[in-house]
Design a protein around this motif. Sequence first.
Motif, PDB file in Angstrom:
ATOM      1  N   UNK A  87       0.839  -1.201   0.000  1.00  0.00           N
ATOM      2  CA  UNK A  87       0.000   0.000   0.000  1.00  0.00           C
ATOM      3  C   UNK A  87       0.874   1.251   0.000  1.00  0.00           C
ATOM      4  N   UNK A  88       1.917   1.261   0.842  1.00  0.00           N
ATOM      5  CA  UNK A  88       2.827   2.403   0.899  1.00  0.00           C
ATOM      6  C   UNK A  88       3.471   2.647  -0.471  1.00  0.00           C
ATOM      7  N   UNK A  89       3.863   1.565  -1.148  1.00  0.00           N
ATOM      8  CA  UNK A  89       4.474   1.684  -2.473  1.00  0.00           C
ATOM      9  C   UNK A  89       3.507   2.304  -3.478  1.00  0.00           C
ATOM     10  N   UNK A  90       2.269   1.811  -3.486  1.00  0.00           N
ATOM     11  CA  UNK A  90       1.284   2.309  -4.452  1.00  0.00           C
ATOM     12  C   UNK A  90       0.918   3.766  -4.165  1.00  0.00           C
ATOM     13  N   UNK A 106       3.923   5.732  -5.366  1.00  0.00           N
ATOM     14  CA  UNK A 106       4.070   5.647  -6.826  1.00  0.00           C
ATOM     15  C   UNK A 106       3.063   6.525  -7.540  1.00  0.00           C
ATOM     16  N   UNK A 107       1.837   6.534  -7.062  1.00  0.00           N
ATOM     17  CA  UNK A 107       0.762   7.264  -7.724  1.00  0.00           C
ATOM     18  C   UNK A 107       0.510   8.642  -7.116  1.00  0.00           C
ATOM     19  N   UNK A 108       1.130   8.925  -5.978  1.00  0.00           N
ATOM     20  CA  UNK A 108       0.886  10.205  -5.319  1.00  0.00           C
ATOM     21  C   UNK A 108      -0.525  10.325  -4.781  1.00  0.00           C
ATOM     22  N   UNK A 109      -1.080   9.195  -4.292  1.00  0.00           N
ATOM     23  CA  UNK A 109      -2.453   9.194  -3.779  1.00  0.00           C
ATOM     24  C   UNK A 109      -2.447   9.202  -2.252  1.00  0.00           C
TER      25      UNK A 109
END
Length: 543
Positions: free
Chosen positions: A299-302, A305-308
């Motif tokens: 989750x931290x990576x996503x 990665x997406x800036x969400x």
Amino acid sequence: MSQYYQYDVLIIGSGAAGLTTALTLPQHLSIAVLSKGNLSSGSTYWAQGGVAGVLDETDTIESHVQDTLVAGAGLCNEDAVHFTVENSRSAIDWLIEQGVPFTRNEPSESTNSLFDYHLTREGGHSHRRIIHAADATGAAIFSTLLEHARQRENIHLIEQQAAIDLITSKKLNRDTQTDACLGAYVLNSATNEVDTYAARFTVLATGGAAKVYLYTSNPDSACGDGVAMAWRAGCSVGNMEFNQFHPTCLYHPEAKNFLITEALRGEGAHLKLPNGERFMSRFDSREELAPRDIVARAIDHEMKRLGIECVYLDISHKPADFIKEHFPTVYERCLSFGFDITQDPIPVVPAAHYTCGGVAVDQHGHTDLANLYAVGETSFTGLHGANRMASNSLLECFVYARAAAKDITLLDSQVPLPSDLPHWDASLVRDSDEDVIITHNWEELRRFMWNYVGIVRTNKRLLRALHRARLLEYEINEFYSNYRVSRDLIELRNLVLVAELIIRSAMKRKESRGLHYTLDYPNLSDQPQDTILSPLPRANADD
């Protein structure tokens, strides 16, 4: 005016571990159970998931052991794992005997359970082995145990008592061969006086230290008090670098610390990106049922990665009645923030959740210091290794609390009541007129721990964190030496010490394992070892 109390057993902490210890001890012992705030202010009351144990006829002790060893990433103490799992059934039977209202199976449900209780499955488990009370297991257990404790004349439940420090024979310069715990100094928040508690045995059951991070699922009381007090008294600590970040806390500005139980994923909830795409298959073949460290890092990576700002947990594909029946607390809480989980995905983010390390203890819960025990999240038993498997923590509470109570009972006749302990000396301090320092340091500490010592770490971040922690520690200790103690000051003093122990432990581990992930050492070591720190003069303590 300060007071002087004498008890056979002083238990600092009123959660599952503390109450279980008190209720398992013989009724001829006088017992004080201290709570820093209200009795229900600890983490136990808010635990949603359940208690793991071998309870299904298709399950085995060896299977539960192996699942725990796998989740612990090669760092579990196998003796501790076997001891805990082998005692799981007796601990759960004891809870049932106390009257904990665990969820039963519906008459129409087929089951392999060894008794008529509903079992769920959570991340890392190969079987359904989690006994629970809907999604409010902690509240059910706490309320039941508290009711029993209130009925026992020998158990004194005392609220608004913030323990400051342990009293030891060495600190008092008493001529004894072995250093021993004699009790504790405790701030009575109602009177603002520091009282003296003399005790033959002292039990630390103060919970974890997740409040050291900016975002946490824990209540405000989780400040590592027991770890800090034990360290100052001369006890070793272990594996403080392994802080578990729960993958799914409700993301909403008004939803303070609300955890979305892992049982949702156990019952088929999917993690999704804002566009509705599932992503866990890219990180682990077990997808949403992977251990928490893997899910949290994914989750931290996503998010990075997406800036969400969050991802989404979706169980809306399940029948609405099923969701409401099995997750009433989550349903009602999310609905209060405008999310109907029978139709809508839940916005979630990782948050600091569980402290896997703590005060080093043996299988009796005994620390390095004579007559001092640590149980529950305060302790380091070796059960969790580099990553705690879901619902093993409550099990550990009951197994080790019962073991500590048994050990105290065996030693009962051998330990005299401490005498003539000095009262707390407040003659050289004054009232503070600069409490803004406490507020500022509290915020600075938790923010740099989140940024530098969070889910992903580097050498540079850890060095920066250590430098800041030691500057704050100097400021806080100077403040502590000159002003009257308050609960906020006590917690801040403990929290900054625990932060340093976490950072130093993280710096010693030159690998990525379990909950400790560093970009500078991304691979596993061939010879993993526990990180054990022992109190030393600062000149020899740099790691």
